[in-house]
Design a protein around this motif. Structure first.
Motif, PDB file in Angstrom:
ATOM      1  N   PHE A 356       0.831  -1.353  -0.128  1.00  0.00           N
ATOM      2  CA  PHE A 356      -0.147   0.086  -0.090  1.00  0.00           C
ATOM      3  C   PHE A 356       1.019   1.192  -0.193  1.00  0.00           C
ATOM      4  CE2 PHE A 356      -2.430   3.328   2.277  1.00  0.00           C
ATOM      5  CZ  PHE A 356      -3.714   3.382   1.361  1.00  0.00           C
ATOM      6  N   GLY A 357       0.381   2.130  -0.876  1.00  0.00           N
ATOM      7  CA  GLY A 357       1.021   3.279  -0.819  1.00  0.00           C
ATOM      8  C   GLY A 357       2.685   3.333  -0.937  1.00  0.00           C
ATOM      9  N   ALA A 358       3.437   3.990   0.008  1.00  0.00           N
ATOM     10  CA  ALA A 358       4.987   4.249  -0.021  1.00  0.00           C
ATOM     11  C   ALA A 358       5.224   2.871   0.309  1.00  0.00           C
ATOM     12  CB  ALA A 358       5.164   5.218   1.213  1.00  0.00           C
ATOM     13  N   ALA A 359       4.647   1.827   1.004  1.00  0.00           N
ATOM     14  CA  ALA A 359       5.272   0.524   1.366  1.00  0.00           C
ATOM     15  C   ALA A 359       5.987  -0.144   0.248  1.00  0.00           C
ATOM     16  CB  ALA A 359       4.184  -0.458   2.026  1.00  0.00           C
ATOM     17  N   GLN A 361       7.999   0.607  -1.492  1.00  0.00           N
ATOM     18  CA  GLN A 361       9.294   0.870  -1.470  1.00  0.00           C
ATOM     19  C   GLN A 361      10.151   0.260  -0.807  1.00  0.00           C
ATOM     20  OE1 GLN A 361       9.727   5.181  -0.185  1.00  0.00           O
ATOM     21  NE2 GLN A 361       8.226   5.946  -1.789  1.00  0.00           N
ATOM     22  N   VAL A 362       9.609  -0.740   0.031  1.00  0.00           N
ATOM     23  CA  VAL A 362      10.397  -1.521   0.990  1.00  0.00           C
ATOM     24  C   VAL A 362      11.348  -2.425   0.312  1.00  0.00           C
ATOM     25  CG1 VAL A 362      10.135  -3.377   2.915  1.00  0.00           C
ATOM     26  CG2 VAL A 362       8.685  -1.458   2.745  1.00  0.00           C
TER      27      VAL A 362
END
Lengths: 407, 407
Positions: A356-359, A361-362
């Motif tokens: 979700f969203g910026a996750a 980028q993990v």
């Protein structure tokens, strides 16, 4: 740290030791910054830990004898690596893997022994015999063998505080007071930890978790496991349950898992589930996981689709961890990593879809770690117990009364 | 805590203040035990906080004048409730709800205003006007109004460190520098937090999270949200994403969510999803969520099945949190709780089925909290910023350069 001596195992002592262990050689001024302790407190604690043989000055910066005695503020400190041996053993279904680490966590001895029988009594006897062999090897190697030093890890629902194995599906154990039994057998205290959690302590101290405070380790293979570090602390869970990523219901709701629930990731993505599916899809009951991997690599689309489906569920599981916890990175390990090529595309696609969203980028890091590294994790848990002895421990004197005691 | 004064906002000051806030009235000896600080450190910090008006002796234990001056070690301390007003506003799609709390977090003023328009400019103007009304009310009520006091909460992906709204689906906002805009409009610093995380700080300090260190708050209603406290700290996530339980893929993989992914819990269990399904199942486009709930309660099996399906997904989501994190308890809140009777059986059954091992022991508490309590959470975040000013803050002087600055 050692009870009875001038080192008392205070939080400040633990923090200074752990900082020297994971970030050393490190100057005291930097230890103060890392720990939030005052410079005066760091100087006092460091002197005590040096006097007692836990820390030493790194030798690459020679000091005058006066400076050595006083301890220059900028002299980098590190853990005195040779003082005490820490023992770690991982119990697998058919094998024991053991290491002896120095106090800095570096493995100095490592051995494997077959585990012929899975009954608790047989396993306890085998662990005790293996431990004695490791002690002899450590002694030959010049280690001081202290009586607070066996870390034991195995898969399943383990109560780290009591050394109790609630459920270990791959060994077929339920409600086993393992820590007490092994402690009685070897005459020394034992700490017991879930194998993935123990591996994660090793990653946190010596591996890809060094220097970061939020990450997760997900293991694929016999089981689908996970351990999570939040704000620098391993999440153990109020009921010793945490990281049970294999039992997120992300899969087919009509598939029942060995745990009794439905749709669990593990029910479709564990090695056994993969093998069962590959045998059913090909009609070849003689397949092993190795030959199934070969078939997939040779292009068998039926088998490739089964690995891709498992990869998809693993990717959704990684996204679930990212969505709930937002780790800085996720580390994928476990014996399933040896066939990661068959999972990878599906894992990455499912993760990208569901994070979700910026996750999204993990970053996902894949680590092919030998079981010696898992055993090192068990030894790290033993060192952790030495450094932060606040939890319950299974002590050698449990034979005086049943159960366990607080130290 | 206040910059420039003798109170500096050290971790020790924050820990003593927070312990007095959440556990007070409390004796210094107990503060030392709770915080791990030495008695001498607690005495020194407590004296400073008393001198600066943050703490006071609880008056129910009269002391001699000498003892009052010296501070008897056993005199219980508490937060001096009236010193400073903290302002909290929650931004909903069509309404602003605001409270003014004293320094101990008790709401002393509370107001609601309609939010007519969802554009960012209109919302910022409405928030600023509402804030000025709250300041006037606080002033009338005798509060000292300090310039570090607006906590703002709203649903979505919020970067607490910068006050930036990455994505708020219910307001239709993407990439809005909200903290800076509101700070410019009111001429005071602003902290922005996800609404569920802010509510969770209020629960941790004043509600069902008091005295426990691991719990989760799950909200049902417009969105399906979650915030998680591990080892006493709110999990904020490395990329400000955490607690996105609504986007776990536990539902029908053929249903697409507004986030773009498939199978999200929110895509079947949010108020809007429920209403859409109820309208489709009954053919009645005039249904509102209120009339749908009435229909279900009157026994309409089509509508009851839709609520039960949503309850099942919520129960699986609670089990996922329990399996991954093992909280001591889970608190269910949100406006959907008003029709909890329609979800309850399915939630409990799905949770019992899917919670792994000892995680089935995790108790689920249902809390019907008014939005004033959510606004109190925003005020609690503002107090938290006062107590632990280590994070970035959106300061009043951002107008000097675009974006935000570190304080």
């Amino acid at each position: 740290m050692q009870r009875g001596g001038p080192v008392e195992g205070t939080p400040a002592e633990g923090a200074v030791f752990l900082t020297a262990l994971t970030a050393g050689p490190i100057a005291r001024v930097d230890i103060a910054r890392e720990t939030g302790l005052s410079s005066a407190a760091v100087t006092r604690v460091a002197k005590l830990l040096i006097d007692e043989g836990y820390l030493e000055y790194a030798p690459d910066q020679p000091a005058t004898s006066d400076e050595t005695r006083m301890g220059r503020p900028s002299s980098p400190l590190r853990v005195h690596a040779r003082q005490t041996g820490s023992f770690g053993i991982i119990v697998r279904r058919d094998e024991l893997i053991g290491v002896v680490c120095d106090l800095a966590g570096a493995p100095r001895v490592s051995e494997r022994r077959p585990l012929a029988e899975n009954t608790v009594d047989a396993a306890v006897a085998a662990i005790a015999a293996f431990y004695r062999e490791l002690v002899a090897r450590a002694d030959e190697a010049g280690f001081v063998v202290a009586p607070h030093d066996l870390g034991l890890s195995l898969s399943g629902d383990i109560d780290h505080d009591t050394g109790y194995v609630r459920y270990s599906p791959f060994l077929g154990w339920r409600d086993v007071d393992l820590g007490a039994a092994v402690s009685r057998a070897i005459g020394a205290p034992v700490v017991v930890e879930n194998d993935v959690k123990a591996l994660t302590v090793a990653e946190q101290w010596f591996g890809l978790g060094r220097g970061i405070t939020n990450f997760a380790v997900v293991t694929i293979g016999t089981g689908i496991g996970c351990a999570i570090v939040v704000d620098g602390g391993l999440v153990r869970g109020a009921h010793s349950v945490a990281g049970e990523i294999g039992h997120l219901p992300l899969g087919d709701p009509s598939v029942q898992c060995h745990c009794g629930a439905h749709g669990c990731v593990e029910a479709e993505a564990s090695t056994k589930a993969l093998l069962d599916s590959c045998r059913a899809a090909t009609g070849r009951d003689d397949l092993t996981i190795e030959t199934a991997v070969e078939l997939a690599r040779s292009g068998d689309e039926r088998v490739r689709a089964i690995f891709a489906r498992a990869g998809r569920l693993i990717g959704l599981a990684l996204a679930s961890v990212a969505n709930l916890l937002g780790p800085e990175r996720v580390i994928v390990a476990g014996e399933g990593v040896s066939s990661y090529d068959l999972f990878e595309t599906a894992i990455r696609e499912a993760f990208a879809e569901q994070a979700f969203g910026a996750a999204h980028q993990v970053p996902i890091h894949v680590r092919d770690l030998p079981f010696e590294e898992w055993a090192r994790g068990a030894a790290a848990v033993a060192i952790q117990e030495l450094v932060f002895p606040s939890r319950q421990r299974v002590a050698a004197d449990v034979r005086r009364r049943p159960g366990v005691r607080r130290v």
